[in-house]
Design a protein around this motif. Structure first.
Motif, mmCIF file in Angstrom:
data_model
loop_
_atom_site.group_PDB
_atom_site.id
_atom_site.type_symbol
_atom_site.label_atom_id
_atom_site.label_comp_id
_atom_site.label_asym_id
_atom_site.label_seq_id
_atom_site.Cartn_x
_atom_site.Cartn_y
_atom_site.Cartn_z
ATOM 1 N N GLY A 27 0.820 -1.198 0.000
ATOM 2 C CA GLY A 27 0.000 0.000 0.000
ATOM 3 C C GLY A 27 0.857 1.252 0.000
ATOM 4 O O GLY A 27 2.068 1.212 -0.242
ATOM 5 N N PRO A 28 0.248 2.412 0.292
ATOM 6 C CA PRO A 28 0.999 3.668 0.270
ATOM 7 C C PRO A 28 1.971 3.770 1.440
ATOM 8 O O PRO A 28 1.864 3.035 2.427
ATOM 9 N N ASP A 29 2.905 4.685 1.314
ATOM 10 C CA ASP A 29 3.883 4.921 2.372
ATOM 11 C C ASP A 29 3.211 5.688 3.507
ATOM 12 O O ASP A 29 2.808 6.834 3.346
ATOM 13 N N LEU A 30 3.069 5.051 4.657
ATOM 14 C CA LEU A 30 2.419 5.673 5.816
ATOM 15 C C LEU A 30 3.399 6.425 6.699
ATOM 16 O O LEU A 30 3.014 6.940 7.747
ATOM 17 N N ARG A 31 4.655 6.486 6.288
ATOM 18 C CA ARG A 31 5.680 7.282 6.976
ATOM 19 C C ARG A 31 5.825 6.904 8.444
ATOM 20 O O ARG A 31 6.079 7.751 9.294
ATOM 21 N N GLY A 32 5.664 5.645 8.734
ATOM 22 C CA GLY A 32 5.869 5.174 10.095
ATOM 23 C C GLY A 32 4.642 5.196 10.972
ATOM 24 O O GLY A 32 4.662 4.633 12.077
ATOM 25 N N TYR A 92 -7.507 10.668 16.132
ATOM 26 C CA TYR A 92 -6.420 10.182 15.276
ATOM 27 C C TYR A 92 -7.023 9.315 14.183
ATOM 28 O O TYR A 92 -7.698 8.322 14.464
ATOM 29 N N THR A 93 -6.778 9.695 12.932
ATOM 30 C CA THR A 93 -7.274 8.935 11.784
ATOM 31 C C THR A 93 -6.100 8.633 10.858
ATOM 32 O O THR A 93 -5.410 9.546 10.415
ATOM 33 N N LEU A 94 -5.904 7.353 10.571
ATOM 34 C CA LEU A 94 -4.843 6.918 9.667
ATOM 35 C C LEU A 94 -5.495 6.343 8.412
ATOM 36 O O LEU A 94 -6.166 5.304 8.456
ATOM 37 N N HIS A 95 -5.309 7.038 7.295
ATOM 38 C CA HIS A 95 -5.874 6.606 6.018
ATOM 39 C C HIS A 95 -4.898 5.620 5.370
ATOM 40 O O HIS A 95 -3.809 6.010 4.945
ATOM 41 N N ARG A 96 -5.314 4.373 5.264
ATOM 42 C CA ARG A 96 -4.412 3.317 4.814
ATOM 43 C C ARG A 96 -4.373 3.157 3.297
ATOM 44 O O ARG A 96 -3.477 2.496 2.777
ATOM 45 N N ASP A 102 -0.465 15.029 8.293
ATOM 46 C CA ASP A 102 0.934 14.651 8.102
ATOM 47 C C ASP A 102 0.961 13.325 7.353
ATOM 48 O O ASP A 102 0.729 12.266 7.944
ATOM 49 N N GLY A 103 1.233 13.389 6.049
ATOM 50 C CA GLY A 103 1.182 12.182 5.243
ATOM 51 C C GLY A 103 -0.236 11.654 5.161
ATOM 52 O O GLY A 103 -1.159 12.346 4.748
ATOM 53 N N HIS A 104 -0.421 10.411 5.583
ATOM 54 C CA HIS A 104 -1.749 9.795 5.587
ATOM 55 C C HIS A 104 -2.411 9.859 6.958
ATOM 56 O O HIS A 104 -3.458 9.234 7.156
ATOM 57 N N ALA A 105 -1.829 10.592 7.885
ATOM 58 C CA ALA A 105 -2.383 10.716 9.229
ATOM 59 C C ALA A 105 -3.023 12.092 9.413
ATOM 60 O O ALA A 105 -2.471 13.110 8.996
ATOM 61 N N VAL A 106 -4.192 12.096 10.042
ATOM 62 C CA VAL A 106 -4.881 13.331 10.411
ATOM 63 C C VAL A 106 -5.116 13.279 11.914
ATOM 64 O O VAL A 106 -5.771 12.345 12.417
ATOM 65 N N VAL A 107 -4.589 14.253 12.632
ATOM 66 C CA VAL A 107 -4.671 14.271 14.093
ATOM 67 C C VAL A 107 -5.238 15.621 14.520
ATOM 68 O O VAL A 107 -4.872 16.668 13.961
ATOM 69 N N ALA A 111 4.852 16.463 19.722
ATOM 70 C CA ALA A 111 5.217 15.326 20.586
ATOM 71 C C ALA A 111 4.328 14.124 20.318
ATOM 72 O O ALA A 111 4.803 12.969 20.279
ATOM 73 N N LEU A 112 3.029 14.356 20.083
ATOM 74 C CA LEU A 112 2.119 13.246 19.817
ATOM 75 C C LEU A 112 2.407 12.608 18.453
ATOM 76 O O LEU A 112 2.384 11.371 18.326
ATOM 77 N N LEU A 113 2.677 13.405 17.437
ATOM 78 C CA LEU A 113 2.990 12.849 16.116
ATOM 79 C C LEU A 113 4.217 11.938 16.186
ATOM 80 O O LEU A 113 4.244 10.865 15.563
ATOM 81 N N ALA A 114 5.217 12.370 16.932
ATOM 82 C CA ALA A 114 6.408 11.531 17.079
ATOM 83 C C ALA A 114 6.085 10.227 17.809
ATOM 84 O O ALA A 114 6.582 9.153 17.454
ATOM 85 N N ALA A 115 5.197 10.301 18.808
ATOM 86 C CA ALA A 115 4.833 9.098 19.564
ATOM 87 C C ALA A 115 4.001 8.141 18.716
ATOM 88 O O ALA A 115 4.108 6.912 18.863
ATOM 89 N N LEU A 116 3.176 8.665 17.813
ATOM 90 C CA LEU A 116 2.330 7.807 16.977
ATOM 91 C C LEU A 116 3.136 7.069 15.925
ATOM 92 O O LEU A 116 2.644 6.105 15.344
ATOM 93 N N ARG A 117 4.373 7.526 15.662
ATOM 94 C CA ARG A 117 5.225 6.854 14.680
ATOM 95 C C ARG A 117 6.104 5.799 15.331
ATOM 96 O O ARG A 117 6.853 5.124 14.624
ATOM 97 N N LYS A 118 6.069 5.664 16.640
ATOM 98 C CA LYS A 118 6.909 4.691 17.329
ATOM 99 C C LYS A 118 6.228 3.337 17.401
ATOM 100 O O LYS A 118 5.011 3.251 17.409
#
Length: 228
Positions: free
Chosen positions: A65-70, A129-133, A179-184, A221-228
């Motif tokens: 699928g698309p690049d979800l950038r982590g 938090y919505t992640l479009h896959r 941010d990419g495919h994420a909407v927060v 800070a939250l965006l960085a935590a959601l990529r971990k």
């Protein structure tokens, strides 16, 4: 004088002919294979290899699928939201609600809220938090942020790829980030309570510039935590 006798009829004897040498039958060289057959075979083999490689590549793209950038599914974004800026300005985290989640192959969505023990008026922070896959959420995000029926918003920088801040007269401030495919989103609002022995205390007036700074700090800070 006696002369040599002449032959009657003038018949001449044929001259003697030398015998022909025996002919040698040289072996024929082997027939060369037609080069176009080799070329055709090579082209067919190359086409088969290319078709196989293309099929594998397409299957891999469909699987990945698309690049979800982590970014990945996070069942409880409120647990990831430390909120250092807002807690320093309004008060410590008191409690959070159980997250509501939707886990679908096309997207993942989670929503929860965090209570801040602010005085004299407590505040809540709604975290979405919505992640479009599958699809790119940017066109829809931009359309929503420009919709006057939803209050519009001011575009700001310093967080994500696109970010907008909205405010209303009730004292609620929202920060929406793509941010990419994420909407927060953060939605900071006072908690309306009703006191039996007197009028409800009015929430303090917020410093818009300072509050925006806190929201942006906590969102990064939250965006960085959601990529971990």
């Amino acid at each position: 004088m006696i002369s040599e006798p002449e032959l009657v009829g003038g018949t001449d004897f044929p001259e003697a002919v030398a015998p022909l040498p025996p002919q040698r039958h040289e072996p024929k060289p082997p027939r060369a294979r037609r080069p176009w057959l080799w070329a055709l075979g090579g082209a067919v083999a190359a086409s088969a290899v290319w078709a196989g490689a293309l099929a594998v590549h397409e299957r891999r793209d469909e699987a990945e699928g698309p690049d979800l950038r982590g970014y990945r599914a996070q069942e409880d974004p409120c647990a990831k939201a430390v909120l250092p800026g807002l807690t320093s300005a309004f008060g410590p985290k008191k409690e959070s609600t159980n997250p509501l989640t939707q886990d679908h192959p096309a997207l993942f969505r989670a929503e929860c809220s965090v209570s801040l023990d602010a005085k004299p008026t407590p505040y809540d922070v709604l975290v979405t938090y919505t992640l479009h896959r599958v699809t790119d959420p940017r066109p829809e995000f931009e359309a929503q942020m420009a919709d006057p029926l939803q209050g519009g918003g001011d575009r700001i920088s310093g967080v994500g790829q696109l970010a907008y801040v909205k405010e209303d007269e009730a004292g609620t401030m929202e920060l929406h980030v793509l941010d990419g495919h994420a909407v927060v989103s953060f939605s900071l609002s006072p908690v309306l309570t009703y006191e039996e022995d007197g009028p409800q205390p009015a929430p303090p007036e917020l410093d818009p510039a300072a509050t925006r700074t806190f929201l942006v700090e906590d969102m990064n800070a939250l965006l960085a935590a959601l990529r971990k």
